[in-house]
Design a protein around this motif. Structure first.
Motif, mmCIF file in Angstrom:
data_model
loop_
_atom_site.group_PDB
_atom_site.id
_atom_site.type_symbol
_atom_site.label_atom_id
_atom_site.label_comp_id
_atom_site.label_asym_id
_atom_site.label_seq_id
_atom_site.Cartn_x
_atom_site.Cartn_y
_atom_site.Cartn_z
ATOM 1 N N ASP A 299 -0.174 -72.349 97.729
ATOM 2 C CA ASP A 299 1.813 -72.052 97.723
ATOM 3 C C ASP A 299 2.352 -72.804 97.045
ATOM 4 O O ASP A 299 4.001 -73.106 97.862
ATOM 5 C CB ASP A 299 1.477 -72.783 99.663
ATOM 6 C CG ASP A 299 1.237 -74.387 99.871
ATOM 7 O OD1 ASP A 299 0.079 -74.998 98.168
ATOM 8 O OD2 ASP A 299 0.806 -75.126 100.641
ATOM 9 N N ILE A 301 2.902 -75.793 96.981
ATOM 10 C CA ILE A 301 2.469 -77.186 97.029
ATOM 11 C C ILE A 301 1.173 -77.794 96.321
ATOM 12 O O ILE A 301 1.760 -79.195 95.746
ATOM 13 C CB ILE A 301 2.722 -78.288 98.799
ATOM 14 C CG1 ILE A 301 3.988 -77.266 98.783
ATOM 15 C CG2 ILE A 301 2.458 -78.871 98.491
ATOM 16 C CD1 ILE A 301 4.766 -76.884 100.676
ATOM 17 N N PHE A 302 -0.264 -77.558 96.622
ATOM 18 C CA PHE A 302 -1.088 -77.424 96.400
ATOM 19 C C PHE A 302 -1.911 -77.292 95.026
ATOM 20 O O PHE A 302 -1.717 -75.833 95.176
ATOM 21 C CB PHE A 302 -1.583 -77.597 97.263
ATOM 22 C CG PHE A 302 -3.566 -78.380 97.015
ATOM 23 C CD1 PHE A 302 -3.798 -79.296 97.166
ATOM 24 C CD2 PHE A 302 -4.689 -77.376 97.004
ATOM 25 C CE1 PHE A 302 -5.058 -79.518 97.147
ATOM 26 C CE2 PHE A 302 -5.582 -77.676 96.423
ATOM 27 C CZ PHE A 302 -5.846 -78.542 96.091
ATOM 28 N N PRO A 303 -2.542 -77.364 93.969
ATOM 29 C CA PRO A 303 -2.705 -78.806 93.822
ATOM 30 C C PRO A 303 -0.782 -79.599 92.989
ATOM 31 O O PRO A 303 -1.250 -79.831 91.877
ATOM 32 C CB PRO A 303 -3.511 -79.048 93.189
ATOM 33 C CG PRO A 303 -3.712 -77.534 92.479
ATOM 34 C CD PRO A 303 -2.569 -76.373 92.975
ATOM 35 N N TYR A 305 1.555 -81.040 92.909
ATOM 36 C CA TYR A 305 2.350 -82.686 93.653
ATOM 37 C C TYR A 305 0.591 -83.184 93.091
ATOM 38 O O TYR A 305 1.156 -84.701 92.270
ATOM 39 C CB TYR A 305 2.539 -82.909 94.916
ATOM 40 C CG TYR A 305 3.706 -82.468 95.591
ATOM 41 C CD1 TYR A 305 4.222 -81.112 95.453
ATOM 42 C CD2 TYR A 305 4.481 -83.612 95.690
ATOM 43 C CE1 TYR A 305 5.159 -80.459 96.015
ATOM 44 C CE2 TYR A 305 5.471 -83.802 96.346
ATOM 45 C CZ TYR A 305 6.153 -82.206 96.618
ATOM 46 O OH TYR A 305 7.546 -82.035 96.616
ATOM 47 N N PHE A 306 0.083 -83.156 93.392
ATOM 48 C CA PHE A 306 -1.014 -83.920 92.825
ATOM 49 C C PHE A 306 -1.151 -83.721 91.010
ATOM 50 O O PHE A 306 -1.427 -84.539 90.464
ATOM 51 C CB PHE A 306 -2.296 -83.014 93.291
ATOM 52 C CG PHE A 306 -4.078 -84.103 92.523
ATOM 53 C CD1 PHE A 306 -3.835 -85.061 93.393
ATOM 54 C CD2 PHE A 306 -4.451 -83.737 91.399
ATOM 55 C CE1 PHE A 306 -5.047 -85.864 92.750
ATOM 56 C CE2 PHE A 306 -6.238 -84.556 91.050
ATOM 57 C CZ PHE A 306 -5.995 -85.357 92.262
ATOM 58 N N GLY A 309 1.711 -85.663 89.218
ATOM 59 C CA GLY A 309 1.106 -87.725 90.154
ATOM 60 C C GLY A 309 0.593 -88.191 88.819
ATOM 61 O O GLY A 309 0.330 -89.050 88.345
ATOM 62 N N LEU A 310 -0.994 -87.257 89.023
ATOM 63 C CA LEU A 310 -2.260 -87.760 88.038
ATOM 64 C C LEU A 310 -1.620 -87.714 86.438
ATOM 65 O O LEU A 310 -1.244 -88.547 85.708
ATOM 66 C CB LEU A 310 -3.344 -86.917 88.266
ATOM 67 C CG LEU A 310 -3.953 -87.346 87.576
ATOM 68 C CD1 LEU A 310 -4.969 -88.636 87.364
ATOM 69 C CD2 LEU A 310 -5.666 -86.197 87.954
ATOM 70 N N GLU A 313 0.686 -90.321 85.084
ATOM 71 C CA GLU A 313 0.041 -91.010 85.259
ATOM 72 C C GLU A 313 -0.370 -91.120 83.628
ATOM 73 O O GLU A 313 -0.535 -92.707 83.655
ATOM 74 C CB GLU A 313 -0.658 -91.934 86.173
ATOM 75 C CG GLU A 313 0.175 -92.438 86.952
ATOM 76 C CD GLU A 313 -0.520 -92.268 88.660
ATOM 77 O OE1 GLU A 313 -0.904 -93.175 89.598
ATOM 78 O OE2 GLU A 313 -1.698 -91.344 88.905
ATOM 79 N N MET A 314 -1.138 -89.920 83.960
ATOM 80 C CA MET A 314 -1.703 -89.532 82.079
ATOM 81 C C MET A 314 -1.148 -89.947 80.899
ATOM 82 O O MET A 314 -0.953 -90.801 79.740
ATOM 83 C CB MET A 314 -2.428 -88.750 82.357
ATOM 84 C CG MET A 314 -3.926 -88.609 82.997
ATOM 85 S SD MET A 314 -5.448 -89.769 81.763
ATOM 86 C CE MET A 314 -6.613 -89.083 82.186
ATOM 87 N N LEU A 316 1.804 -91.701 80.748
ATOM 88 C CA LEU A 316 2.466 -93.598 81.351
ATOM 89 C C LEU A 316 1.050 -94.076 80.404
ATOM 90 O O LEU A 316 1.289 -94.656 78.998
ATOM 91 C CB LEU A 316 2.598 -93.632 82.121
ATOM 92 C CG LEU A 316 2.534 -95.611 82.632
ATOM 93 C CD1 LEU A 316 3.571 -95.894 81.248
ATOM 94 C CD2 LEU A 316 2.322 -96.036 83.954
ATOM 95 N N PHE A 317 -0.576 -94.165 80.358
ATOM 96 C CA PHE A 317 -1.428 -94.308 80.063
ATOM 97 C C PHE A 317 -1.414 -93.668 78.441
ATOM 98 O O PHE A 317 -1.342 -95.029 78.045
ATOM 99 C CB PHE A 317 -2.836 -94.292 80.599
ATOM 100 C CG PHE A 317 -3.721 -94.802 80.779
ATOM 101 C CD1 PHE A 317 -4.026 -96.472 79.700
ATOM 102 C CD2 PHE A 317 -5.221 -94.334 81.197
ATOM 103 C CE1 PHE A 317 -5.233 -97.201 80.368
ATOM 104 C CE2 PHE A 317 -5.947 -95.388 81.918
ATOM 105 C CZ PHE A 317 -5.641 -96.517 80.663
ATOM 106 N N LEU A 320 1.512 -96.082 76.809
ATOM 107 C CA LEU A 320 1.405 -97.174 76.614
ATOM 108 C C LEU A 320 -0.052 -97.528 75.320
ATOM 109 O O LEU A 320 -0.291 -98.705 74.790
ATOM 110 C CB LEU A 320 0.369 -97.861 77.565
ATOM 111 C CG LEU A 320 1.114 -98.556 78.944
ATOM 112 C CD1 LEU A 320 0.086 -98.725 80.433
ATOM 113 C CD2 LEU A 320 2.811 -99.624 78.856
ATOM 114 N N PHE A 321 -0.654 -96.347 75.575
ATOM 115 C CA PHE A 321 -1.869 -96.562 74.092
ATOM 116 C C PHE A 321 -1.445 -96.817 72.879
ATOM 117 O O PHE A 321 -1.509 -96.942 71.951
ATOM 118 C CB PHE A 321 -2.206 -95.901 74.073
ATOM 119 C CG PHE A 321 -4.873 -95.730 74.758
ATOM 120 C CD1 PHE A 321 -4.828 -96.450 74.008
ATOM 121 C CD2 PHE A 321 -4.536 -95.387 75.737
ATOM 122 C CE1 PHE A 321 -6.379 -96.803 74.486
ATOM 123 C CE2 PHE A 321 -5.727 -96.002 76.213
ATOM 124 C CZ PHE A 321 -6.122 -96.495 76.119
#
Lengths: 336, 335
Positions: A299, A301-303, A305-306, A309-310, A313-314, A316-317, A320-321
């Motif tokens: 629809d 929305i899924f997946p 947003y997930f 988000g993930l 963050e990856m 960002l990780f 930093l590396f």
């Protein structure tokens, strides 16, 4: 050659040595100079002789200092094992001047302190306690050495360095010339050094007094036990490793490493960089893939947003590396 | 360029006439050949030693024992097999052992009954205190503070150069008088710290009873792991490992990474919940709930950046029980 620009300047840029009568040039902003003819130290403001001028003897020659520097570097984070093979591109000996002021201070303080009011020796509930300001006084004392750099162009790490001061000899410019050393102008004068040392002492006493009272006035009674000028031999090395050049500063009197840049092991760096790239790539991949799946199969929305988000963050990780791997390029360690 | 034959000042021992270099900040020096110890420009100094119980070979089992006990908790014991070049060196650290008698008077208050009541405190005490004062201007030796903290009532005996096992004896860089000034400050602070109350007034006086100049045995064990160099500090008096570095292994790094990854998944689930919360509750309630969830996710993300940095370590530092510390690894070395 005399300064001819103006009459006033001429007086400022030269003076007659009170010891031997020789005419001595004064570099701009110098507070203290050494007569090149008779090795007498003269204060330029007053034209008087200053006796308390010392130097620390050079105890480590170039080879010793270099060996010490690399031995130390090898103990640092990620330094390569073959660093000792690095080639010295340049080495320089410079005597940096410092004022040393030893102060013995007895200070009295007065101030106020917020105290809970107790009726007797029994405990009382915290919300029933009345707090009152009580005036009190006392004394604190301390004896300390203060080190004030006498040249204003001194690099920060050198200004913070706790110089050796014990086993000093009288200043001798011929000795420095024999070692092919350079000297730096002495710009800060005795009074200014004293002023700086005094305010540092005041801070120490204030901190001690603040254990007892909250706000306070401090009345000083300070005794200056010693004030002298000392020149510290600092060896500056420039060495090359791989394609880059690095700097190292060693105290030639004590052999201490003051500040050192060094290369980091390539494999550790490469691994971190690769990990960073993989994380960034996977992060972007997750965002694209899950957003696509979300809109085509589900629809929207899924997946999605997930995934966003993930993925972020990856990302960002990974960032930093990469930032860490960049910071690994040159290591820097110094006396703390 | 500096001439290699630059004149280096040499000093000769008053007693045995052997030449040896004095350090730039030395105040009390010990001849490495005959052990004659004196205050520079002054007289001979009475001098003690805490005996060292180990040599280059017998110290190694203590180091290995420590590795065995601390690695399972941290980097995994598998790394022990890959360690080589274990190189212990002994150094004699100069210390003043000062004992003084003190009188102390303090007042303040204590929070009791879970902080709901204040109890007035007004006490005085007297007694003896012993402190070990490092006789150096720089505390540059690795783990030295832990080492000082480990000293208690070790037995001291007359210093003999034969008992130093040809290892370097560091000279004192502070005079007994300066040591006493440090003692005054440290003992006052120690005493104040030990008081279990909020201290408002503290009057503390200490008189020195004895000052002993002592050399203590300190072992530094260097070892390498995959071509990187690491260290551990061991007391020569007890064989206790005070402090040490451990290389970060792939296993350790993967463990940390997995932990971060698990939280990232959890966080993404929270983010995914936000639109469902918004539609399920609908209207203002739904919007508020979704915003709260996203706020939590944001908060976790900030926390994550700190956890992520843990995976970048090259080495970790652990104490004798295997707890990770950050005494020598400043953040600037990590980042």
């Amino acid at each position: 050659m005399k300064h001819e620009s103006s009459w006033g300047m001429r007086e400022l840029s030269e003076l007659e040595c009170p010891q031997c009568g020789g005419v001595v040039k004064i570099p701009p902003y110098s507070s203290t100079i050494v007569c090149p003819y008779c090795n007498t130290t003269i204060q330029t403001k007053t034209g008087t002789i200053f006796k308390e001028h010392y130097m620390m003897g050079l105890q480590y020659n170039k080879q010793d200092a270099k060996a010490k520097m690399f031995e130390w570097a090898l103990k640092q984070l990620g330094a390569p094992e073959d660093l000792t093979q690095a080639e010295i591109a340049k080495s320089e000996l410079t005597y940096w001047p410092f004022w040393v002021v030893e102060i013995e201070a007895n200070a009295t303080y007065r101030g106020s302190q917020k105290k809970p009011k107790f009726q007797n020796k029994e405990a009382i509930p915290i919300d029933k306690v009345t707090w009152e300001y009580e005036f009190e006084g006392g004394t604190v004392e301390s004896t300390d050495d203060f080190i004030v750099p006498a040249n204003r162009d001194i690099p920060q790490f050198l200004a913070n360095y706790n110089i050796p001061i014990r086993r000093k000899d009288f200043f001798d410019h011929e000795k420095i010339a024999d070692q092919e050393g350079m000297i730096k102008d002495i710009q800060v004068d005795q009074e200014e050094a004293l002023e700086i040392a005094r305010s540092e002492m005041l801070e120490i006493l204030r901190q001690e007094a603040e254990l007892e009272v909250e706000s306070m006035i401090l009345m000083d009674d300070q005794k200056i036990n010693a004030i002298f000028l000392v020149e510290i031999p600092i060896l500056h090395f420039e060495y090359s490793y791989g394609t880059s050049r690095y700097d190292g500063f060693v105290d030639g009197a004590s052999g201490r490493i003051i500040n050192l840049d060094f290369p980091r092991k390539v494999s550790f760096r490469a691994m971190t960089k690769l990990a960073g790239q993989v994380h960034v790539g996977v992060g972007v991949g997750i965002i694209l893939l899950l957003t696509y799946l979300g809109f085509t199969l589900f629809d929207g929305i899924f997946p999605t947003y997930f995934g966003i988000g993930l993925g972020l963050e990856m990302f960002l990780f990974g960032y930093l590396f990469l930032r860490f791997s960049r910071s690994l390029g040159t290591g820097n360690e110094g006396q703390k | 360029m500096i001439k290699s034959n630059a004149e280096i000042a040499q000093f000769r021992c008053e007693k045995c006439n052997a030449p040896y270099p004095l350090g730039a900040d030395d105040v009390i020096a010990t001849c490495p050949y005959c052990g004659y110890t004196f205050e520079i420009g002054s007289e001979e100094v009475e001098h003690y030693i805490i005996s060292n119980k180990f040599d280059k070979h017998s110290i190694i089992p203590f180091f290995k024992e420590w590795l065995k006990s601390v690695t399972p908790k941290t980097v995994g014991h598998g790394m022990i097999k890959h360690i080589d070049n274990i190189a212990p060196t002994l150094e004699w650290i100069p210390i003043f052992r000062i004992t003084g008698s003190y009188t102390s008077q303090y007042s303040g208050y204590q929070r009791i009954d879970g902080g709901s009541n204040l109890l007035p405190i007004n006490e005085s005490s007297a007694g003896e205190m012993t402190e070990w004062i490092l006789a150096r201007r720089h505390a540059a030796t690795y783990g030295i503070n832990r080492f000082m903290g480990s000293l208690s009532n070790e037995e001291i005996s007359q210093f003999k150069i034969d008992n130093t096992q040809d290892s370097p004896v560091l000279n004192s860089e502070i005079s007994p008088h300066e040591a006493f000034l440090r003692f005054q400050k440290i003992s006052k602070n120690q005493h104040r710290k030990a008081i279990d109350a909020e201290v408002l007034d503290h009057h503390f006086k200490i008189k020195p009873e004895s000052i002993d100049y002592v050399h203590v045995p300190y072992w530094l064990v260097r070892y390498s792991y995959q071509k990187g160099a690491f260290r551990a500090a061991i007391s020569g008096a007890t064989g206790e490992v005070l402090f040490g570095e451990l290389p970060v292994t792939k296993r350790y790094r993967f463990k940390k990474w997995l932990f971060v990854f698990a939280i990232m998944i959890l966080n993404a689930v929270i983010i995914q919940l936000a639109p469902y919360v918004a539609t399920y509750f609908g209207g203002e309630d739904g919007a508020e709930g979704a915003t709260a969830l996203l706020g939590v996710a944001m908060f976790i993300t900030i926390g994550l950046t700190f956890l992520m940095k843990n995976t970048f370590l090259y080495e970790i530092e652990v104490d004798k029980e295997g707890n990770e510390t950050r005494e020598f690894l400043g953040d600037e070395r990590v980042e």
